[in-house]
Design a protein around this motif. Structure first.
Motif, PDB file in Angstrom:
ATOM      1  N   UNK A 201     -85.941 -32.161 -78.652  1.00 40.73           N
ATOM      2  CA  UNK A 201     -85.467 -31.590 -77.392  1.00 40.73           C
ATOM      3  C   UNK A 201     -84.425 -30.530 -77.712  1.00 40.73           C
ATOM      4  N   UNK A 202     -84.627 -29.326 -77.187  1.00 42.96           N
ATOM      5  CA  UNK A 202     -83.688 -28.217 -77.396  1.00 42.96           C
ATOM      6  C   UNK A 202     -83.143 -27.850 -76.027  1.00 42.96           C
ATOM      7  N   UNK A 203     -81.862 -28.170 -75.770  1.00 44.99           N
ATOM      8  CA  UNK A 203     -81.292 -28.023 -74.428  1.00 44.99           C
ATOM      9  C   UNK A 203     -80.122 -27.052 -74.441  1.00 44.99           C
ATOM     10  N   UNK A 204     -79.999 -26.293 -73.360  1.00 38.45           N
ATOM     11  CA  UNK A 204     -78.916 -25.341 -73.204  1.00 38.45           C
ATOM     12  C   UNK A 204     -77.825 -25.930 -72.325  1.00 38.45           C
ATOM     13  N   UNK A 205     -76.575 -25.660 -72.689  1.00 36.93           N
ATOM     14  CA  UNK A 205     -75.431 -26.063 -71.867  1.00 36.93           C
ATOM     15  C   UNK A 205     -74.468 -24.877 -71.796  1.00 36.93           C
ATOM     16  N   UNK A 206     -74.767 -23.948 -70.903  1.00 33.67           N
ATOM     17  CA  UNK A 206     -73.949 -22.750 -70.734  1.00 33.67           C
ATOM     18  C   UNK A 206     -72.920 -23.011 -69.642  1.00 33.67           C
ATOM     19  N   UNK A 207     -71.664 -22.939 -70.019  1.00 31.88           N
ATOM     20  CA  UNK A 207     -70.570 -23.237 -69.086  1.00 31.88           C
ATOM     21  C   UNK A 207     -69.978 -21.940 -68.536  1.00 31.88           C
ATOM     22  N   UNK A 208     -69.742 -21.937 -67.212  1.00 34.73           N
ATOM     23  CA  UNK A 208     -69.102 -20.778 -66.588  1.00 34.73           C
ATOM     24  C   UNK A 208     -68.369 -21.225 -65.331  1.00 34.73           C
ATOM     25  N   UNK A 209     -67.210 -20.614 -65.117  1.00 32.69           N
ATOM     26  CA  UNK A 209     -66.425 -20.873 -63.915  1.00 32.69           C
ATOM     27  C   UNK A 209     -66.792 -19.863 -62.843  1.00 32.69           C
ATOM     28  N   UNK A 210     -67.289 -20.358 -61.712  1.00 36.51           N
ATOM     29  CA  UNK A 210     -67.512 -19.518 -60.546  1.00 36.51           C
ATOM     30  C   UNK A 210     -66.495 -19.920 -59.487  1.00 36.51           C
ATOM     31  N   UNK A 223     -75.550 -30.928 -65.183  1.00 33.34           N
ATOM     32  CA  UNK A 223     -76.963 -30.583 -65.269  1.00 33.34           C
ATOM     33  C   UNK A 223     -77.635 -31.678 -66.079  1.00 33.34           C
ATOM     34  N   UNK A 224     -78.966 -31.716 -66.070  1.00 36.70           N
ATOM     35  CA  UNK A 224     -79.688 -32.784 -66.745  1.00 36.70           C
ATOM     36  C   UNK A 224     -80.749 -32.229 -67.681  1.00 36.70           C
ATOM     37  N   UNK A 225     -81.030 -32.988 -68.740  1.00 35.76           N
ATOM     38  CA  UNK A 225     -82.102 -32.682 -69.676  1.00 35.76           C
ATOM     39  C   UNK A 225     -82.844 -33.971 -69.985  1.00 35.76           C
ATOM     40  N   UNK A 226     -84.170 -33.894 -70.007  1.00 33.67           N
ATOM     41  CA  UNK A 226     -84.985 -35.080 -70.273  1.00 33.67           C
ATOM     42  C   UNK A 226     -85.096 -35.320 -71.770  1.00 33.67           C
ATOM     43  N   UNK A 227     -85.051 -36.598 -72.172  1.00 34.44           N
ATOM     44  CA  UNK A 227     -85.240 -36.995 -73.571  1.00 34.44           C
ATOM     45  C   UNK A 227     -85.616 -38.461 -73.614  1.00 34.44           C
ATOM     46  N   UNK A 228     -86.367 -38.844 -74.630  1.00 31.23           N
ATOM     47  CA  UNK A 228     -86.803 -40.226 -74.803  1.00 31.23           C
ATOM     48  C   UNK A 228     -86.028 -40.897 -75.926  1.00 31.23           C
ATOM     49  N   UNK A 229     -85.985 -42.230 -75.936  1.00 25.60           N
ATOM     50  CA  UNK A 229     -85.320 -42.942 -77.040  1.00 25.60           C
ATOM     51  C   UNK A 229     -85.874 -42.499 -78.396  1.00 25.60           C
ATOM     52  N   UNK A 230     -84.969 -42.276 -79.331  1.00 27.16           N
ATOM     53  CA  UNK A 230     -85.359 -41.859 -80.676  1.00 27.16           C
ATOM     54  C   UNK A 230     -85.518 -40.364 -80.854  1.00 27.16           C
ATOM     55  N   UNK A 231     -85.520 -39.594 -79.762  1.00 29.44           N
ATOM     56  CA  UNK A 231     -85.638 -38.140 -79.878  1.00 29.44           C
ATOM     57  C   UNK A 231     -84.410 -37.541 -80.563  1.00 29.44           C
ATOM     58  N   UNK A 232     -84.649 -36.519 -81.356  1.00 32.13           N
ATOM     59  CA  UNK A 232     -83.561 -35.692 -81.872  1.00 32.13           C
ATOM     60  C   UNK A 232     -83.292 -34.588 -80.865  1.00 32.13           C
ATOM     61  N   UNK A 233     -82.053 -34.465 -80.449  1.00 32.69           N
ATOM     62  CA  UNK A 233     -81.681 -33.519 -79.387  1.00 32.69           C
ATOM     63  C   UNK A 233     -80.695 -32.499 -79.952  1.00 32.69           C
ATOM     64  N   UNK A 234     -80.951 -31.239 -79.665  1.00 31.02           N
ATOM     65  CA  UNK A 234     -80.013 -30.167 -80.011  1.00 31.02           C
ATOM     66  C   UNK A 234     -79.490 -29.573 -78.710  1.00 31.02           C
TER      67      UNK A 234
END
Length: 482
Positions: A201-210, A223-234
């Motif tokens: 899983x390759x997920x983006x987490x871009x933070x910004x103040x509005x 925000x949310x990102x889907x992943x399963x047990x045992x997945x390697x997440x970046x």
């Protein structure tokens, strides 16, 4: 003996002239022309070198990607000012690209040629795009008045560069940047190796103040990102704001896999520590999903929730990961102990005038704009720089067009992985030694990425000998990079 009324008046007038004349001189000396080249301001600091032959020069806009090569990745980004709706549903005033802020994610594989056409729909002050952290050719840097003219309403500009670096980057306007970046004229750029990032899983987490509220990928709070047990997440963390942002993980141990788009060498697994991401900086966190429950990646007051049932938010850990001693050593490709140029970059502050305005302004090596030094190098130089901050505030320093390796902090040598940065947090009282290879000809901004600080004078430039400047700050295009 008593002075006559006339003598008293003359004495008072003379005293006034004595007091005001130096102030008037300093005011006059601070005024900037309506249009000027950054290469004509201040003085050239050759870093202990005699300087080269300037008889033959190449304009900065000559440094481009191969014109005869077809683009592998194409995108058009249309900039517009006005009221818009965030992904979370909140309405704000600011700027969008293709109707959204953050703008669309641009994704490329390493080695591909990227072509992005910027169209200005209605941004009255003009716009550009700077590819933050990407060592693009000199003409493609997007710094108004330095590498191009700002794109006026109804105009467009095509950026072309080869995605030679794999990593996490972002793009943003560099025309009136303290206002346009704050207002949301920005977006993510992700460059992956041709074989992929190695994560499930390759997920983006871009933070910004509005309007003062932190968002993640345009969503308030979470925000949310889907992943399963045992997945390697970046998780690719991007800090687009003006101050340092602490990041920590609940629910799993993690590795700091990359900093500012460069992989960390043999990063160890850690938990219960925070990673500090400077303004403009990026941090890639890698972890394995637990057998049950999810993972929460905290971005100060916001979070990316990964998988099902992530843990509730926690307070920032007491300990902070120190990249100076994290990971293991590896070759850097040049010898910083034998530099061709050595520079001091001393950050201070003092009262004075900046373009005729009185205030308390930032200084570089004791000088204020327009007398700040310009660091001058030749292609192929090994450059060593000492950054000392004695200004009373913290500064995230950003050098365009290059990545520098941190050699030491406060006299303590780096012992971990080579710590490559393009955005370095230099706190008050700290002294860093950094080094880089001058391998990207051009004229490059070197400034504080707390962008209001840059407006207040904390900006200089790195210039290559033999490179000329065809653009002007101000002028008919109204170029104003900060």
């Amino acid at each position: 003996m008593r002075l006559s009324r006339r003598a008293k008046a003359l004495t008072a007038a003379a005293a006034t002239v004595i007091v005001l004349a130096p102030i008037a001189w300093f005011w006059q000396a601070s005024l900037l022309p309506d249009a000027y080249s950054v290469t004509d301001m201040g003085r050239h600091d050759h870093g202990g070198h005699m300087g080269g032959d300037e008889a033959s020069t190449v304009p900065v806009d000559a440094f481009t990607a191969p014109a005869d090569r077809e683009a592998d990745v194409r995108a058009t980004l249309t900039a517009e000012a006005g009221r818009f709706t965030l992904a979370s549903g909140r309405e704000v005033d600011g700027y969008t690209l293709n109707g959204t802020s953050p703008g669309p994610e641009i994704h490329a594989e390493q080695g591909q040629l990227v072509e992005v056409t910027l169209v200005n729909a209605n941004v009255s002050g003009g716009v550009t795009l700077h590819w933050h952290g990407v060592d693009v050719p000199g003409a493609m840097d997007g710094a108004a008045g330095i590498t191009q003219d700002a794109v006026a309403p109804g105009g467009e500009f095509a950026y072309r560069f080869v995605a030679e670096q794999a990593g996490t980057f972002w793009y943003h306007s560099h025309q009136v940047s303290h206002e346009q970046v704050l207002g949301g004229l920005l977006g993510p750029l992700v460059i992956t190796p041709a074989a992929g990032s190695g994560a499930d899983v390759d997920a983006l987490a871009l933070a910004h103040l509005y309007d003062g509220r932190r968002t993640v990928n345009g969503r308030d709070g979470e925000d949310q990102a889907a992943a399963d047990p045992g997945d390697t997440v970046r998780v690719r963390v991007v800090n687009t704001d003006f101050g340092v942002m602490p990041v920590w993980v609940d629910g799993a141990a993690f590795r700091l896999a990359a900093v500012d788009g460069t992989d960390v060498h043999e990063p160890g697994e850690v938990e219960g520590v925070a990673v500090e991401v400077p303004a403009g900086g990026r941090a890639d966190l890698v972890f394995t999903m637990p057998a049950s429950g999810g993972v929460r990646v905290n971005l100060s007051s916001a979070a990316l929730l990964v998988g099902d049932d992530p843990p509730p938010g926690s307070d920032r850990p007491a300990d902070t990961l120190d990249p100076l001693h994290y990971g293991t050593t590896a070759p850097i490709g040049f010898d910083p102990a034998d530099p061709d140029r050595e520079f001091d970059f001393a950050i201070g502050r003092r009262p004075g005038f900046l373009d005729g305005k009185p205030g308390f302004w930032w200084t570089i090596n004791g000088a204020m704009v327009p007398e700040a030094p310009m660091f001058t190098v030749a292609y192929g130089d090994v450059v060593r720089m000492r950054i000392a901050n004695d200004s009373g505030d913290t500064h995230p320093m950003h050098l365009h067009g290059h990545h520098a390796v941190v050699l030491s902090r406060d006299g303590v040598a780096a012992t971990g992985s080579p710590w490559w940065v393009d955005s370095l947090e230099v706190r008050d009282g700290e002294v860093y030694e950094i080094a880089f290879l001058a391998d990207n000809p051009g004229i490059w901004m070197d400034h504080c990425h707390n962008l209001p600080h840059a407006v207040e004078g904390l900006v200089t430039h790195l210039a290559y000998e033999g490179v000329s400047e065809p653009f002007r700050i101000g002028g008919p295009a109204g170029n104003d990079p900060e």
